[in-house]
Write an enzyme that holds these catalytic residues in place. Structure first.
Site, PDB file in Angstrom:
ATOM      1  CB  CYS A 129       4.615  -1.728  13.911  1.00 11.63           C
ATOM      2  SG  CYS A 129       4.522  -1.534  12.125  1.00 11.63           S
TER       3      CYS A 129
ATOM      4  CD  GLU B  44      -2.882  -0.927   2.379  1.00  9.17           C
ATOM      5  OE1 GLU B  44      -3.859  -1.667   2.379  1.00  9.17           O
ATOM      6  OE2 GLU B  44      -2.622  -0.132   3.308  1.00  9.17           O
TER       7      GLU B  44
ATOM      8  CB  CYS C  54       3.059   7.422   3.392  1.00 10.01           C
ATOM      9  SG  CYS C  54       3.613   6.207   4.589  1.00 10.01           S
TER      10      CYS C  54
ATOM     11  CB  CYS D  59       8.291  -2.557  16.067  1.00 14.55           C
ATOM     12  SG  CYS D  59       9.938  -2.155  15.440  1.00 14.55           S
TER      13      CYS D  59
ATOM     14  CB  CYS E 263       1.940   5.253  12.004  1.00 15.87           C
ATOM     15  SG  CYS E 263       2.031   6.985  11.692  1.00 15.87           S
TER      16      CYS E 263
ATOM     17  CB  CYS F  47       8.302  -4.902   8.435  1.00  9.70           C
ATOM     18  SG  CYS F  47       9.732  -4.065   9.171  1.00  9.70           S
TER      19      CYS F  47
HETATM   20  N1  SAH Z   1      10.590   0.692   9.389  1.00  7.21           N
HETATM   21  C1  SAH Z   1      10.593   2.133   9.328  1.00  7.21           C
HETATM   22  C2  SAH Z   1       9.367   2.690   8.656  1.00  7.21           C
HETATM   23  C3  SAH Z   1       8.105   2.222   9.321  1.00  7.21           C
HETATM   24  S1  SAH Z   1       6.689   3.078   9.676  1.00  7.21           S
HETATM   25  C4  SAH Z   1      10.689   2.668  10.738  1.00  7.21           C
HETATM   26  O1  SAH Z   1      10.463   1.937  11.677  1.00  7.21           O
HETATM   27  O2  SAH Z   1      11.005   3.840  10.889  1.00  7.21           O
HETATM   28  C5  SAH Z   1       6.911   4.710  10.064  1.00  7.21           C
HETATM   29  C6  SAH Z   1       6.699   5.079  11.522  1.00  7.21           C
HETATM   30  O3  SAH Z   1       5.429   4.659  12.066  1.00  7.21           O
HETATM   31  C7  SAH Z   1       7.751   4.473  12.414  1.00  7.21           C
HETATM   32  O4  SAH Z   1       8.244   5.460  13.268  1.00  7.21           O
HETATM   33  C8  SAH Z   1       6.970   3.448  13.194  1.00  7.21           C
HETATM   34  O5  SAH Z   1       7.586   3.108  14.393  1.00  7.21           O
HETATM   35  C9  SAH Z   1       5.643   4.142  13.359  1.00  7.21           C
HETATM   36  N2  SAH Z   1       4.564   3.235  13.774  1.00  7.21           N
HETATM   37  C10 SAH Z   1       4.450   1.926  13.504  1.00  7.21           C
HETATM   38  N3  SAH Z   1       3.330   1.426  14.059  1.00  7.21           N
HETATM   39  C11 SAH Z   1       2.717   2.442  14.685  1.00  7.21           C
HETATM   40  C12 SAH Z   1       1.521   2.552  15.440  1.00  7.21           C
HETATM   41  N4  SAH Z   1       0.737   1.489  15.639  1.00  7.21           N
HETATM   42  N5  SAH Z   1       1.191   3.763  15.942  1.00  7.21           N
HETATM   43  C13 SAH Z   1       1.998   4.830  15.731  1.00  7.21           C
HETATM   44  N6  SAH Z   1       3.137   4.790  15.027  1.00  7.21           N
HETATM   45  C14 SAH Z   1       3.506   3.610  14.515  1.00  7.21           C
END
Ligand code: SAH
Length: 369
Positions: free
Chosen positions: A133, A106, A119, A130, A357, A126
């Site tokens: 996420c 997406e 974005c 984390c 996010c 991934c």
């Molecule tokens: N792998 C990269 C890009 C991922 S997403 C990274 O981690 O930076 C971009 C941002 O969204 C990252 O800062 C990630 O930690 C955040 N993110 C992921 N899941 C989220 C959630 N459930 N709520 C808020 N931010 C989130």
């Protein structure tokens, strides 16, 4: 040592080669291999990067009999739109794409008053695990090719130019690698796509490097490689907490590179490029939003050329975690400001379409399984 996934499963069938997978020199070589003059590659670059046009029928500067062979060799269709969902009165649009092998990714297009941002995803899934996420929960399906990453941006630029967003025709101004995937774990294709975005037309889209943000969990080896590239993109570090104890579980790669090492790498990046970096911090109620953590973060970042972007947690389905209370968020901001650290609280664009996010494609991926 944690079991993070760096090596993506190999694709069963490789994605077809696309102009945007190739360097300018390789594009010319490929034209010559096909027995065509090198300038044909240049003409296709103009069609693709300047006019976002991959429809061979309309290439009036190319002889009819060459159009299809050139399209097959340089501009195969990499993304098929499955569906678009919009919210915020059409100002946020999530596009779901099917890749050549059925894998889904997406991208999210967001129109603001002063800019339009896409974005994009750098991987399907991934491997960084984390726990807050949604993409992290699903694991890594595969790396995207440079062509597949670039095509998401070209499709967004095309939608902007065609006036598909409210307010009519606009220019795509910003790109953030904040969709699915860890960009620095798919380094070469991501860098080739960054070159496609930042090279002046006709060899690329001509987007300024500072308008491209690469967001990472903090792969220090990748940040160091980025330092050597001489493309001053904006670097965002997903820190989420200033202490190693909690970060080991929130961002599992922390067991390899500690907070101190990640921030030192970001400082090296800043020293080389002069670019302010962003610290991404998802505020999770009673987990990482305490005043003492704001204080520690403020001490780590004071007098640095860094900016903190607080993101209210967007809870994943079934998650026991939720966003911080308004008063805790406010206190967090004030403490950081007390250290002179610039802070913004990110808006929550696209929440109701699971475009916020960490939510990208998760619903579709799980229903597709
Ligand atoms: N792998 C990269 C890009 C991922 S997403 C990274 O981690 O930076 C971009 C941002 O969204 C990252 O800062 C990630 O930690 C955040 N993110 C992921 N899941 C989220 C959630 N459930 N709520 C808020 N931010 C989130």
């Amino acid at each position: 040592m944690i079991d993070l996934v760096f090596d993506a499963p190999v694709e069963k069938k490789k994605a077809p080669i696309h102009l945007s997978d190739l360097t300018v020199a390789q594009r010319k070589e490929r034209a010559e291999e096909l027995g065509l003059p090198a300038f044909r590659a240049n003409q296709l670059a103009v069609h693709f990067f300047t006019h976002y046009n991959d429809d061979p029928e309309s290439w009036s500067d190319i002889p009819k009999e060459l159009r299809q062979p050139l399209a097959d060799a340089f501009l195969p269709k990499l993304l098929t739109l499955v569906r678009s969902i919009t919210c915020d009165g059409g100002k946020t649009r999530k596009d779901l794409w099917r890749l050549h092998d059925g894998v889904l990714v997406e991208s999210v297009l967001m129109k603001y008053t002063d800019r339009t941002t896409v974005c994009i995803s750098s991987q399907a899934g991934c491997g960084m695990k984390c726990p807050f996420c949604a993409t992290g929960q699903a694991g890594l399906t595969r790396n995207l090719t440079a062509g597949e990453i670039t095509a998401q941006v070209v499709m967004a630029a095309k939608a902007c130019a065609a006036g598909e967003l409210p307010g009519g025709e606009t220019r795509l101004s910003n790109v953030v690698f904040m969709g699915m995937g860890e960009p620095l774990a798919n380094y070469k294709p991501v860098m080739q796509s960054v070159r496609n975005l930042t090279s002046p037309q006709p060899n690329g889209l001509g987007i300024g490097a500072r308008s491209v943000t690469v967001s990472t969990v903090g792969l220090v080896s990748g940040i160091d490689k980025l330092i050597d590239e001489d493309i001053p993109v904006t670097l965002a570090i997903s820190l989420h907490t200033p202490d190693d104890e909690l970060r080991d579980s929130l961002v599992p790669i922390n067991s390899r590179w500690k907070v101190r090492e990640v921030l030192q790498a970001a400082d090296r990046y800043e020293a080389k490029t002069g670019r302010r970096y962003s610290i991404e911090y998802a505020l999770i109620r009673d987990i990482n939003d305490q005043a003492w953590r704001a204080d520690l973060l403020g001490r780590l970042l004071k007098n640095k050329n860094a900016h903190v972007n607080l993101i209210p947690l967007n809870p994943t389905p079934g998650s026991k975690w939720t966003a911080s209370r308004a008063e805790d968020e406010r206190a967090f901001v004030e403490i950081l400001e007390g250290y002179g650290v610039p802070v913004t609280v990110r808006d929550t664009r696209g929440r109701e379409i699971d475009g916020a996010c960490g939510q990208l494609a998760a619903a579709e991926v799980s229903s597709a399984k």
